[in-house]
Design an enzyme around this catalytic site. Sequence first.
Site, PDB file in Angstrom:
ATOM      1  N   LYS A 129     -56.761   1.779  69.254  1.00 19.26           N
ATOM      2  CA  LYS A 129     -55.518   2.491  69.508  1.00 19.26           C
ATOM      3  C   LYS A 129     -55.712   3.400  70.715  1.00 19.26           C
ATOM      4  O   LYS A 129     -56.546   4.301  70.693  1.00 19.26           O
ATOM      5  CB  LYS A 129     -55.137   3.314  68.278  1.00 19.26           C
ATOM      6  N   LYS A 143     -53.195  -1.633  69.773  1.00 18.61           N
ATOM      7  CA  LYS A 143     -51.965  -0.884  69.971  1.00 18.61           C
ATOM      8  C   LYS A 143     -52.074   0.011  71.199  1.00 18.61           C
ATOM      9  O   LYS A 143     -53.074   0.705  71.321  1.00 18.61           O
ATOM     10  CB  LYS A 143     -51.731  -0.035  68.724  1.00 18.61           C
TER      11      LYS A 143
HETATM   12  C1  PBG Z   1     -49.343   7.965  64.043  1.00 22.80           C
HETATM   13  C2  PBG Z   1     -48.761   6.813  64.725  1.00 22.80           C
HETATM   14  C3  PBG Z   1     -48.194   6.752  66.006  1.00 22.80           C
HETATM   15  C4  PBG Z   1     -47.706   5.477  66.153  1.00 22.80           C
HETATM   16  C5  PBG Z   1     -48.001   4.768  65.000  1.00 22.80           C
HETATM   17  N1  PBG Z   1     -48.679   5.611  64.134  1.00 22.80           N
HETATM   18  C6  PBG Z   1     -47.973   7.803  67.012  1.00 22.80           C
HETATM   19  C7  PBG Z   1     -49.051   8.438  67.726  1.00 22.80           C
HETATM   20  O1  PBG Z   1     -50.231   8.107  67.619  1.00 22.80           O
HETATM   21  O2  PBG Z   1     -48.689   9.371  68.437  1.00 22.80           O
HETATM   22  C8  PBG Z   1     -46.958   4.965  67.363  1.00 22.80           C
HETATM   23  C9  PBG Z   1     -45.972   3.899  67.083  1.00 22.80           C
HETATM   24  C10 PBG Z   1     -44.999   3.667  68.170  1.00 22.80           C
HETATM   25  O3  PBG Z   1     -45.045   4.269  69.259  1.00 22.80           O
HETATM   26  O4  PBG Z   1     -44.141   2.817  67.938  1.00 22.80           O
HETATM   27  N2  PBG Z   1     -50.684   8.175  64.265  1.00 22.80           N
HETATM   28 ZN    ZN Z   2     -51.261  10.295  63.595  1.00 23.44          ZN
END
Ligand code: PBG
Ligand code: ZN
Length: 327
Positions: free
Chosen positions: A196, A249
């Site tokens: 991520k 992601k």
């Molecule tokens: C929470 C989370 C996030 C997303 C999924 N789970 C946001 C972040 O890390 O700020 C992002 C999903 C999206 O942008 O569609 N940790």
């Molecule tokens: Zn988070």
Amino acid sequence: MQKFHRGRRLRRSPGIRDLIRETGIQASALVQPYFVLESPDENTLRPIASMPGQSQLGLARLLEVVAGDIDLGLKNLILFGIPAHKDSRASAAYAENGIIQQAVQRIKKRFPELVVITDVCLCEYMDHGHCGIIRDSEVKNDPSLELLARTALSHALSGADIVAPSDMMDGRVLAVREALDANGHRELPVMSYAVKYASAYYGPFRDAAQSAPAFGDRKTYQMDPANAREAMRESRADVQEGADILMVKPALPYLDIIRALRGSFDLPLAAYQVSGEYSQIKAAAGQGWLEEKGAVLESVTAIKRAGADIILTYFTRDILKWIAGKK
Ligand code: PBG
Ligand code: ZN
């Protein structure tokens, strides 16, 4: 005397093009995200300005929307919670009667076949919006693990089919796995947001989930977009800790990473087409600058072609309609 390749032979008709198509999109591989709002009015539907077509939904409204999506062919969903109260220990994340816990119970009761995935993180439940516990203005790793494990376990107790830790704390998959195993949930799969990135494409989501960090950023726990080899280390760690599914992601800006993981790991691979990827297509289509259906199908096809088995996308509902030949 054939002197050159005649690629057009296999593009002559729709039938031939269908016959040789290498990549397809199936409903069974698509996951629709929903934002569940803890609200006294369970019928609330609050459109999210930065994500046209997506809304924060009260519990009753969520069930209604999910029912409609099941009629379109929906098979899988992932839930994000927006709690009524946030604090410095994210207590609403693992509350027995928390918004996600209630949502999972109600959805599974009414639609037992639906695959219900829960996002396991603390940021939506923390008053500071970070994904872990803050001490001395730092996001602390190990103390956060216990809360993440509790959160995942509470989702399991509510009937979730898959839990998906997205916090990027080190050791979270192991912590979640051990908590599940110790409490009779040995069979519950963990889908790890293994890779991520600290991405600008999460902007609209932080609006949607009201989870923007109140100070600083997430760069001490989410990955640097410049790094590809590091994705291998993160994935290897999560596999060793017991992940059942790996996720990359965002998706489209990281097709090289998806492809690399596909080649190096034999676990099912998911990719998350995130909020910013969604909203940029929506915005351009809204202006008439892009043809929406074409752009959406091209983007998800690219994500599959790169090697993703599973795609989490806010376009799931639209794609299901197109698959069913509607619109
Ligand atoms: C929470 C989370 C996030 C997303 C999924 N789970 C946001 C972040 O890390 O700020 C992002 C999903 C999206 O942008 O569609 N940790
Ligand atoms: Zn988070």
